[in-house]
Design an enzyme around this catalytic site. Structure first.
Site, PDB file in Angstrom:
ATOM      1  CD  GLU A   1       9.428 -10.074  59.393  1.00 27.96           C
ATOM      2  OE1 GLU A   1       8.397 -10.693  59.057  1.00 27.96           O
ATOM      3  OE2 GLU A   1      10.569 -10.525  59.210  1.00 27.96           O
TER       4      GLU A   1
ATOM      5  CD  GLU B   1      25.500   8.345  62.379  1.00 26.45           C
ATOM      6  OE1 GLU B   1      25.903   8.836  63.439  1.00 26.45           O
ATOM      7  OE2 GLU B   1      25.407   7.125  62.179  1.00 26.45           O
TER       8      GLU B   1
END
Length: 313
Positions: free
Chosen positions: A95, A126
């Site tokens: 963004e 992960e």
């Protein structure tokens, strides 16, 4: 007991100790309640998140000031996480170019398992500290940069590995988790632990923990950009007009900042290649396009400073 069984037993004990994984017996009948009752319950749970964030505001502010200082010297902001935490980092980073006209390489989001992990779980990604180090090496991380490790549990190896690797290089490190006393916060120079408590659905940390992480990341990027001069008051004067909506917003921002009439706004934007900040400076500072660009360059993009310089021009 096999080593695999021992590993799973140890991990289970570790999860049992985490606030974010705690079981809420009062919600054991949630599947038998009415939809409206469940919605009210979830809404009530979510209402506690801002207060948990508020408790960490001094730590958040310190992390932002340190980040802005690095970025003002040319450093980058890099988010690193797995699963929901990684996706939130990628979202916040993506963004920044349209909102603040940053270079896409200036604010980056790394997710364990790479781009495919944005939409599909990548098994085991992960669990690797080494993978985090490899991902940071691939973007040529330097000591000028800032790395934000994100993990609801605060124990995710990928996030901890990213912070440890970055800190070893001299980069600024921030650890954002939702458990107190987390390994991630301990590994980072700036530890931010937003303790939102157990989830409505046991262990579903995309809920309150995810909301808390989103709120903190909003602050990290937005306030850093304010400190870097990417806004004028509360106006997005560095907005990049890449579609019709943003072109209309650009004109509205110039109007709000200057009070100029439509023909003047169009002329100012035409004279500055559509750059909102430059257009505002030509109108308020009464300078031409090239002079506005020069003044903004000298003021490192801070419009208020450029306006003051224009008054003395």
């Amino acid at each position: 007991m096999t080593s695999s069984t021992a590993d799973h037993t140890g991990l289970r004990a570790e999860l049992d100790a985490l606030t974010t994984e705690a079981f809420r017996p009062e919600f054991a009948d949630i599947d038998r309640r009415s939809t409206l009752d469940i919605a009210r319950t979830m809404n009530g749970e979510d209402a506690a998140v801002p207060a948990a964030v508020a408790a960490q505001l001094p730590r958040i502010a310190a992390a932002i000031d340190a980040t802005a200082e690095r970025m003002a010297r040319g450093g980058r902001l890099v988010y690193a996480g797995a699963g929901t935490a990684g996706r939130l980092g990628v979202l916040d980073a993506s963004e920044c170019p349209p909102t603040f006209n940053t270079d896409p390489a200036e604010v980056l989001g790394l997710i364990a398992g790479g781009p495919p992990a944005m939409v599909t779980a990548v098994e085991g990604a992960e669990d690797s500290k080494d993978l985090a180090a490899e991902d940071l090496t691939a973007i040529r991380l330097t000591g000028q940069d800032t790395v934000v490790g994100i993990s609801a549990s605060g124990r995710t190896p990928y996030a901890i590995g990213a912070v440890e690797h970055a800190r070893a290089l001299g980069a600024l490190t921030i650890g954002l988790s939702c458990n107190a006393g987390s390994a991630l916060a301990a590994a980072a120079e700036h530890g931010i632990e937003v303790v939102v408590g157990p989830e409505l659905l046991t262990g579903s940390t995309r809920l309150k923990a995810g909301t808390a992480q989103k709120l903190v990341l909003n602050m990290l990027s937005t306030i850093t950009m304010i400190r870097l001069g990417k806004t004028y008051g509360n106006l997005m004067v560095d907005v990049r007009a890449t579609n019709d909506k943003l072109r209309a917003r650009s004109r509205r921002i110039v109007a709000l900042a200057t009070g100029a009439a439509e023909p003047e706004i169009e002329a100012a934007l035409a004279a500055t290649n559509g750059e909102v900040k430059n257009a505002i400076l030509t109108l308020l500072g009464k300078v031409d396009g090239p002079t506005a660009a020069l003044l903004l360059e000298k003021s490192h993009g801070h419009l208020r400073d450029a306006l003051e310089a224009a008054g003395n021009h």
